[in-house]
Design an enzyme around this catalytic site. Structure first.
Site, short mmCIF file in Angstrom:
data_model
loop_
_atom_site.label_atom_id
_atom_site.label_comp_id
_atom_site.label_asym_id
_atom_site.label_seq_id
_atom_site.Cartn_x
_atom_site.Cartn_y
_atom_site.Cartn_z
N ASP A 91 68.44 -5.19 26.84
CA ASP A 91 67.66 -6.30 27.40
C ASP A 91 66.28 -6.31 26.75
O ASP A 91 65.63 -5.26 26.64
CB ASP A 91 67.51 -6.14 28.92
CG ASP A 91 68.82 -6.46 29.64
OD1 ASP A 91 69.83 -6.72 28.96
OD2 ASP A 91 68.81 -6.43 30.88
N HIS A 237 67.24 -0.89 27.36
CA HIS A 237 66.11 -1.82 27.23
C HIS A 237 65.37 -1.62 25.92
O HIS A 237 65.11 -0.48 25.51
CB HIS A 237 65.13 -1.63 28.41
CG HIS A 237 65.70 -2.05 29.73
ND1 HIS A 237 66.47 -1.21 30.49
CD2 HIS A 237 65.64 -3.23 30.39
CE1 HIS A 237 66.85 -1.86 31.59
NE2 HIS A 237 66.36 -3.09 31.55
ZN LIG Z 1 65.54 -7.65 32.23
#
Ligand SMILES: [Zn+2]
Length: 277
Positions: A91, A237
Site C-alpha cells: 500500500d 507498506h
Molecule cells: Zn492504506
C-alpha cells in the site's frame, strides 16, 4: 528486465502518452510545420511497448474483469489455495517513504507485485508510478486521500475511487480496475456492494506484516515465515524502511519454502490444470 530495456519502455511510454494527449489544432499545425527530423511512428512505439510488456508480464494477459466475475466480486482476503503461490501487496499512501527501495529490491529479485496507490501518492510521485508500470507491477486503487470509507458519503466514495483511477490512467495508461483496497480495511457490506457497482472487488489481506505499526525487519521476517500459506495475500507498506530492509530476506525465505511470489491477479487465478503449460 535490464535497466536499459526498462528505460526504453519508460521513454516509449512517455512518448505514447504524449501521442494520445489532445492537441489543439493550432498546436498540431505548428508541430507539422516545424522543420523536424524524421521520427519513429508513435503508434508503433506504443504497440511495441504493449507487446513487450505483455511478454514480460503474464498477468497483463489475464482478463481481470472476467476473473472478478468468476470469483463473484464481493471482497477477498486470500487467493486460490490450490497452489503454492503468495502475493506480496504494497500500500502506498501519501508519502513516497521507502517506495524506491522496495522497487529496487523487487527488481533485484525479478518480481512483479501489486501496489495499491492513493491518488495523492500518484499526484506527488509520478516518477514512481511510471517505474511501477515499467517494472511490470500491477496497480490497484486505494482511494484518493485515504479516508475511512465508513465515514464518507456515497458520492464521495465514488469520487475518491474515480479520481484515483483517472490519475493512474493518465500517468501509466493502466487501469486500477478491478481491485480496490479500503483504507484501513474499513468497509461494510453496503460499501462493498457500492464498489462492486463501480467495477471493483474489495481486496483485504490474509495477514499484515505490521510494518506500519513499527515492526522492525526481524519481526516482519518472522511474521511472514510464521503465517505464510498457499494463496496468501500479504499486506505491506511502501512507507516502511524496515519493510524494504526485510524484503530480500522475506523473498529468500518464501522461495526456500517453495512459494512462487506473484501478483494479486495470479494468486486469485485457479492453478493451471495438470498437463497445461
Ligand atoms: Zn492504506
Amino acid at each position: 528486465m535490464s535497466v536499459s530495456t526498462k528505460t526504453i519502455f519508460a521513454l516509449a511510454l512517455a512518448a505514447a502518452l504524449l501521442a494520445v494527449a489532445p492537441l489543439c489544432s493550432g498546436c498540431r499545425q505548428q508541430t507539422q510545420a516545424a522543420d523536424m527530423p524524421a521520427r519513429v511512428e508513435l503508434p508503433d512505439v506504443a504497440r511495441a511497448l504493449e507487446e513487450g510488456m505483455a511478454a514480460h508480464s503474464p498477468w497483463r494477459a489475464v482478463d481481470r474483469t472476467a476473473l472478478a466475475t468468476s470469483l463473484g466480486w464481493g471482497q477477498v482476503s486470500s487467493g486460490n489455495k490450490g497452489a503454492r503461490r503468495i502475493a506480496l501487496t504494497f500500500d502506498a499512501g501519501a508519502d513516497a517513504g521507502a517506495t524506491a527501495q522496495v522497487l529496487d529490491e523487487l527488481e533485484a529479485a525479478g518480481l512483479e507485485c501489486t501496489f495499491f496507490v492513493t491518488g495523492q501518492f500518484a499526484l506527488s510521485n509520478p516518477g514512481l508510478l511510471a517505474r511501477m508500470y515499467a517494472d511490470g507491477h500491477e496497480l490497484g486503487n486505494h482511494s484518493w486521500s485515504h479516508p475511512k470509507f465508513t465515514g464518507v458519503s456515497a458520492p464521495e466514495v465514488a469520487s475518491q475511487i474515480e479520481r484515483t483511477e483517472q490519475i493512474v490512467h493518465e500517468l501509466t495508461g493502466m487501469t486500477t480496475k478491478p481491485y480496490f483496497r479500503f483504507p484501513y480495511g474499513a468497509g461494510s457490506s453496503s460499501l462493498v456492494k457500492q464498489i462492486n457497482g463501480l467495477g471493483y472487488m474489495g481486496v483485504l489481506w490474509t495477514f499484515d506484516t505490521l510494518d506500519s505499526l513499527g515492526a522492525n525487519a526481524a519481526a516482519i521476517r518472522g511474521r511472514v515465515s510464521a503465517h505464510a500459506a498457499p494463496g496468501a495475500i500479504v499486506l505491506m507498506h511502501c512507507s516502511s524502511a524496515e519493510e524494504a530492509k526485510a524484503l530480500p530476506l522475506v523473498i529468500d525465505d518464501l522461495r526456500a519454502a517453495g512459494y512462487d511470489l506473484v501478483t494479486l491477479t495470479q494468486v486469485l487465478q485457479p492453478p493451471a490444470a495438470p498437463g497445461s503449460s
